[in-house]
Scaffold this motif. Structure first.
Motif, PDB file in Angstrom:
ATOM      1  N   GLU A 208       8.454   2.265  -3.814  1.00  8.96           N
ATOM      2  CA  GLU A 208       7.324   2.672  -4.415  1.00  8.96           C
ATOM      3  C   GLU A 208       6.032   2.478  -3.527  1.00  8.96           C
ATOM      4  O   GLU A 208       5.058   3.282  -3.752  1.00  8.96           O
ATOM      5  CB  GLU A 208       7.088   1.652  -5.744  1.00  8.96           C
ATOM      6  CG  GLU A 208       6.043   1.942  -6.524  1.00  8.96           C
ATOM      7  CD  GLU A 208       5.905   0.790  -7.523  1.00  8.96           C
ATOM      8  OE1 GLU A 208       4.717   0.900  -8.252  1.00  8.96           O
ATOM      9  OE2 GLU A 208       6.937   0.258  -8.082  1.00  8.96           O
ATOM     10  N   TYR A 209       6.034   1.409  -2.658  1.00  5.23           N
ATOM     11  CA  TYR A 209       4.997   1.486  -1.661  1.00  5.23           C
ATOM     12  C   TYR A 209       5.367   1.782  -0.160  1.00  5.23           C
ATOM     13  O   TYR A 209       6.647   1.513  -0.099  1.00  5.23           O
ATOM     14  CB  TYR A 209       4.664   0.071  -1.761  1.00  5.23           C
ATOM     15  CG  TYR A 209       3.813  -0.516  -3.009  1.00  5.23           C
ATOM     16  CD1 TYR A 209       2.447   0.290  -3.021  1.00  5.23           C
ATOM     17  CD2 TYR A 209       4.426  -0.884  -3.926  1.00  5.23           C
ATOM     18  CE1 TYR A 209       1.678  -0.326  -4.247  1.00  5.23           C
ATOM     19  CE2 TYR A 209       3.845  -1.135  -5.152  1.00  5.23           C
ATOM     20  CZ  TYR A 209       2.541  -0.848  -5.370  1.00  5.23           C
ATOM     21  OH  TYR A 209       1.837  -1.234  -6.557  1.00  5.23           O
TER      22      TYR A 209
ATOM     23  N   PHE B  97       0.871  -1.153   0.112  1.00  4.40           N
ATOM     24  CA  PHE B  97       0.082   0.074   0.075  1.00  4.40           C
ATOM     25  C   PHE B  97       0.892   1.109  -0.156  1.00  4.40           C
ATOM     26  O   PHE B  97       1.997   1.386   0.587  1.00  4.40           O
ATOM     27  CB  PHE B  97      -1.003   0.018   1.063  1.00  4.40           C
ATOM     28  CG  PHE B  97      -0.215  -0.156   2.524  1.00  4.40           C
ATOM     29  CD1 PHE B  97       0.234   1.114   3.156  1.00  4.40           C
ATOM     30  CD2 PHE B  97       0.076  -1.166   3.087  1.00  4.40           C
ATOM     31  CE1 PHE B  97       0.948   0.801   4.362  1.00  4.40           C
ATOM     32  CE2 PHE B  97       0.563  -1.464   4.201  1.00  4.40           C
ATOM     33  CZ  PHE B  97       1.070  -0.394   4.830  1.00  4.40           C
ATOM     34  N   ALA B  98       0.266   2.395  -0.437  1.00  2.00           N
ATOM     35  CA  ALA B  98       0.820   3.649  -0.486  1.00  2.00           C
ATOM     36  C   ALA B  98      -0.010   4.675  -0.015  1.00  2.00           C
ATOM     37  O   ALA B  98      -1.282   4.722  -0.595  1.00  2.00           O
ATOM     38  CB  ALA B  98       1.342   4.074  -1.902  1.00  2.00           C
ATOM     39  N   TYR B  99       0.358   5.337   1.009  1.00  3.89           N
ATOM     40  CA  TYR B  99      -0.562   6.221   1.847  1.00  3.89           C
ATOM     41  C   TYR B  99      -0.770   7.777   0.939  1.00  3.89           C
ATOM     42  O   TYR B  99       0.405   8.082   0.111  1.00  3.89           O
ATOM     43  CB  TYR B  99       0.215   6.721   3.076  1.00  3.89           C
ATOM     44  CG  TYR B  99      -0.127   5.683   4.261  1.00  3.89           C
ATOM     45  CD1 TYR B  99      -1.441   5.400   4.475  1.00  3.89           C
ATOM     46  CD2 TYR B  99       0.823   4.960   4.834  1.00  3.89           C
ATOM     47  CE1 TYR B  99      -1.496   4.383   5.694  1.00  3.89           C
ATOM     48  CE2 TYR B  99       0.572   4.161   5.599  1.00  3.89           C
ATOM     49  CZ  TYR B  99      -0.472   3.804   5.922  1.00  3.89           C
ATOM     50  OH  TYR B  99      -0.792   2.792   7.068  1.00  3.89           O
TER      51      TYR B  99
ATOM     52  N   HIS C  17      -7.454   7.102   2.306  1.00  2.02           N
ATOM     53  CA  HIS C  17      -6.008   7.450   2.735  1.00  2.02           C
ATOM     54  C   HIS C  17      -4.994   6.542   2.141  1.00  2.02           C
ATOM     55  O   HIS C  17      -4.073   6.818   2.302  1.00  2.02           O
ATOM     56  CB  HIS C  17      -5.779   7.247   4.324  1.00  2.02           C
ATOM     57  CG  HIS C  17      -5.995   5.682   4.779  1.00  2.02           C
ATOM     58  ND1 HIS C  17      -7.319   4.850   4.976  1.00  2.02           N
ATOM     59  CD2 HIS C  17      -4.969   4.767   5.180  1.00  2.02           C
ATOM     60  CE1 HIS C  17      -6.879   3.662   5.355  1.00  2.02           C
ATOM     61  NE2 HIS C  17      -5.572   3.672   5.379  1.00  2.02           N
ATOM     62  N   LEU C  18      -5.426   5.644   0.974  1.00  2.00           N
ATOM     63  CA  LEU C  18      -4.373   5.090   0.370  1.00  2.00           C
ATOM     64  C   LEU C  18      -4.700   5.491  -1.117  1.00  2.00           C
ATOM     65  O   LEU C  18      -5.611   5.452  -1.911  1.00  2.00           O
ATOM     66  CB  LEU C  18      -4.694   3.471   0.316  1.00  2.00           C
ATOM     67  CG  LEU C  18      -4.373   2.797   1.899  1.00  2.00           C
ATOM     68  CD1 LEU C  18      -4.910   1.465   1.725  1.00  2.00           C
ATOM     69  CD2 LEU C  18      -3.295   3.041   2.508  1.00  2.00           C
ATOM     70  N   LYS C  19      -3.385   5.772  -1.692  1.00  2.44           N
ATOM     71  CA  LYS C  19      -3.251   6.109  -3.068  1.00  2.44           C
ATOM     72  C   LYS C  19      -3.092   4.901  -4.095  1.00  2.44           C
ATOM     73  O   LYS C  19      -3.423   4.858  -5.158  1.00  2.44           O
ATOM     74  CB  LYS C  19      -2.409   7.484  -3.252  1.00  2.44           C
ATOM     75  CG  LYS C  19      -0.938   6.936  -3.306  1.00  2.44           C
ATOM     76  CD  LYS C  19       0.068   8.219  -3.497  1.00  2.44           C
ATOM     77  CE  LYS C  19       1.424   7.743  -2.808  1.00  2.44           C
ATOM     78  NZ  LYS C  19       2.484   8.985  -3.204  1.00  2.44           N
ATOM     79  N   ALA C  20      -2.563   3.821  -3.430  1.00  3.01           N
ATOM     80  CA  ALA C  20      -2.361   2.478  -4.374  1.00  3.01           C
ATOM     81  C   ALA C  20      -2.030   1.427  -3.686  1.00  3.01           C
ATOM     82  O   ALA C  20      -1.830   1.599  -2.187  1.00  3.01           O
ATOM     83  CB  ALA C  20      -1.028   2.906  -5.019  1.00  3.01           C
ATOM     84  N   THR C  21      -2.627   0.204  -4.018  1.00  3.19           N
ATOM     85  CA  THR C  21      -2.755  -1.051  -3.465  1.00  3.19           C
ATOM     86  C   THR C  21      -2.210  -2.074  -4.606  1.00  3.19           C
ATOM     87  O   THR C  21      -2.515  -1.640  -5.775  1.00  3.19           O
ATOM     88  CB  THR C  21      -4.066  -1.437  -2.647  1.00  3.19           C
ATOM     89  OG1 THR C  21      -5.006  -1.568  -3.649  1.00  3.19           O
ATOM     90  CG2 THR C  21      -4.288  -0.574  -1.602  1.00  3.19           C
TER      91      THR C  21
END
Length: 115
Positions: free
Chosen positions: A49-50, A8-10, A76-80
């Motif tokens: 990246e994450y 995940f990316a916040y 609140h996550l921009k990517a998973t």
């Protein structure tokens, strides 16, 4: 039970809130997993990246996807990125199954395939 690695990316807003509150988000994800007959195995923050990953033990892909959806819907996550994780034993079983199958490359006929 199958394992799923969820990277995940916040968002920057999430990082701002985390820095201000210093909240342990592993508690939240463990709680969500438990409500879906699943278990959070571990939760780590990372560089790159994450921003982190968690390893979830869930009964199936649908449940794993639902856990991720619950986390994503808060914004609140921009990517998973979710990856199925195989144990060494499961990987070896997959290799045994693969050894028993054959596959023709593009343009290859049965007559020209190696045996």
């Amino acid at each position: 039970m199958p394992l799923y690695m969820v990277q995940f990316a916040y968002t920057s807003d999430a990082w701002a809130a985390l820095v201000d509150t210093q909240e342990d988000r592993s508690v939240a994800i463990a709680s969500v997993a438990a409500t879906m007959d699943s278990r959070m195995v571990c939760y780590y923050l990372t560089f790159g990246e994450y921003d982190g990953f968690t390893l979830i033990e869930a009964p199936d892909e649908v449940t794993a996807a639902a856990i991720v959806m619950v986390a994503v819907k808060t914004g609140h996550l921009k990517a998973t990125k979710t990856t199925t994780v195989l144990s060494v034993e499961d990987g070896m079983a997959a290799m045994r199954k693969a050894r028993q199958a054959s596959f023709l490359a593009p343009g290859q006929s049965e007559e020209s395939s190696p045996t």
